[in-house]
Design an enzyme around this catalytic site. Structure first.
Site, PDB file in Angstrom:
ATOM      1  N   HIS A 188       8.431 -21.683 -38.711  1.00 22.04           N
ATOM      2  CA  HIS A 188       9.510 -21.600 -37.623  1.00 22.04           C
ATOM      3  C   HIS A 188      10.353 -20.432 -37.793  1.00 22.04           C
ATOM      4  CE1 HIS A 188       7.584 -24.652 -35.406  1.00 22.04           C
ATOM      5  NE2 HIS A 188       8.367 -25.781 -35.729  1.00 22.04           N
ATOM      6  N   ARG A 190       3.369 -21.851 -38.302  1.00 19.14           N
ATOM      7  CA  ARG A 190       3.296 -21.456 -39.605  1.00 19.14           C
ATOM      8  C   ARG A 190       2.488 -20.201 -39.892  1.00 19.14           C
ATOM      9  NH1 ARG A 190       2.950 -26.766 -39.083  1.00 19.14           N
ATOM     10  NH2 ARG A 190       3.665 -28.135 -40.671  1.00 19.14           N
ATOM     11  N   HIS A 207      12.020 -26.224 -28.464  1.00 18.64           N
ATOM     12  CA  HIS A 207      11.615 -27.348 -29.291  1.00 18.64           C
ATOM     13  C   HIS A 207      12.315 -28.601 -28.849  1.00 18.64           C
ATOM     14  CE1 HIS A 207      10.116 -29.312 -33.107  1.00 18.64           C
ATOM     15  NE2 HIS A 207       9.272 -28.166 -33.361  1.00 18.64           N
ATOM     16  N   GLU A 234       5.437 -27.731 -27.437  1.00 20.34           N
ATOM     17  CA  GLU A 234       5.813 -26.563 -28.138  1.00 20.34           C
ATOM     18  C   GLU A 234       4.786 -25.352 -27.389  1.00 20.34           C
ATOM     19  OE1 GLU A 234       6.553 -26.426 -32.256  1.00 20.34           O
ATOM     20  OE2 GLU A 234       6.368 -28.578 -32.182  1.00 20.34           O
ATOM     21  N   ASP A 248       0.189 -33.316 -34.684  1.00 17.60           N
ATOM     22  CA  ASP A 248       0.481 -32.165 -35.126  1.00 17.60           C
ATOM     23  C   ASP A 248      -0.334 -30.761 -35.073  1.00 17.60           C
ATOM     24  OD1 ASP A 248       2.374 -30.064 -36.138  1.00 17.60           O
ATOM     25  OD2 ASP A 248       2.465 -30.913 -38.012  1.00 17.60           O
TER      26      ASP A 248
END
Length: 350
Positions: free
Chosen positions: A121, A96, A195, A315, A253
């Site tokens: 992204h 972000r 990803h 990631e 996350d």
């Protein structure tokens, strides 16, 4: 309507048609296989990994990444309420960017907003939906494929024409090496990541019985919109402390600050298949995310139903929103300078 055309892999080129984009460009699937019997399949839509099959004994292989059977499903997955980005390269900036805005050389850059008032992204299109040219394929020892994409100046409002290459290599040590390089015609910002969603029990299973280790003592503190505040969160003796292996989380996350580059960043272990995956990278962080949910709207490979616990992403990347935090690692790519990202996923039998 997408046109579809499927064929067997050509023995000479190890490729087959994977379908056609709405503009009639044909997408191909390329297969690599090393001497250990590990098999990788990549399509040049999003430079996407569609399959990674690891031998677990003399007769069986397990496909350890989530994916779809056809191009139409990959395209349609971006219309889900939360696009999964299965196996794709993410860019120009992974993660972000707060208010889709940052300062560069004294000028405010206003990006496209695809995640409420923020950018996620790389924007509405990004690299994950791009048609990548295949630059080279090798099929001998340590087989590899190199794909190239040119992001135009002003794409998603990012400055500079950015030429990007990604090389996937299957080594004889059962490593999947991912190398990404880029050069820009102007100063810009960059943060690329791969990803893929991994599941060592097989892509149609869930990840709850696998164990996770992360070589990190800090995560980035975030606000309610998962935007970094600029502060760091000490994770010792918290639920986010994975410095000793423990069961995978059912919801995560988070961006983990890596203690040292090029040491093991994370491990994933399957007791069922007696398989271990180790992640190495030259990046300052690994963002870990559990998911893959396709909301019963799109079926995965082999008619699998992907759900919120289908896979786990590693990631490897710079910090999200780094352009807006001077004390975060540098995310500015100067004109003519080469960006270089290396990540290795190593597979071993336990």
């Amino acid at each position: 309507m997408l046109k579809s055309h499927f064929s067997q892999f050509s023995t000479a080129l190890n490729k087959k048609s994977f379908g056609f984009l709405p503009n009639s460009e044909e997408v191909f699937c390329y297969a690599l296989k090393n001497n250990k019997g590990t098999e990788l399949e990549v399509i040049n839509y999003g430079a996407t990994i569609t399959s990674l099959k690891i031998p677990i004994n003399e007769k069986e292989k397990v496909d350890v990444v989530l994916g779809f059977e056809n191009l139409e499903n990959y395209i349609n997955s971006f219309n889900l309420s939360s696009a999964p980005y299965l196996g794709a390269i993410v860019g120009r900036y992974a993660g972000r960017i707060n208010n889709a805005r940052f300062m560069l050389n004294g000028k405010t850059i206003q990006l496209t907003k695809n995640h409420n008032s923020h950018q996620l992204h790389g924007g509405f299109e990004g690299f994950s939906k791009a048609f990548w040219e295949v630059k080279s394929v090798t099929t001998n020892k340590n087989p590899s494929i190199t794909l190239q994409y040119t992001s135009k100046d002003g794409e998603e409002n990012f400055p500079g024409e950015l030429s990007v290459e990604v090389t996937y290599t299957l080594t004889e040590e059962n490593e999947l090496k991912v190398e990404m390089t880029a050069k820009s015609s102007e100063d810009t910002v960059i943060n690329l990541t791969q990803h893929s969603y991994f599941n060592l029990d097989g892509h149609s299973s869930d990840i709850i019985n696998q164990e996770l280790f992360v070589n990190s003592h800090q995560t980035l503190e975030t606000n309610i919109n998962t935007i970094p505040t600029g502060k760091f969160f000490e994770i010792k003796q918290t639920p986010f402390d994975y410095t000793s292996p423990k069961e995978c989380p059912t919801k995560i996350d988070n961006t983990f600050v890596l203690d040292k580059k090029n040491e093991v960043a994370a491990n994933l272990l399957s007791k069922k298949n007696k398989l271990k995956m180790s992640v190495f990278t030259n990046q300052p962080a690994v963002h870990i995310y559990v998911g893959g949910n396709c909301f019963n709207q799109i079926k995965g490979k082999e008619n699998a139903s992907y759900h919120p616990l289908s896979g786990i992403c590693f990631e490897t990347q710079n910090f999200p929103d780094a352009p807006n935090h001077e004390h975060f690692p540098n995310s500015i790519l100067k004109k003519g300078v080469t960006y270089h990202h290396e990540t290795t996923f190593k597979f071993e039998k336990l």
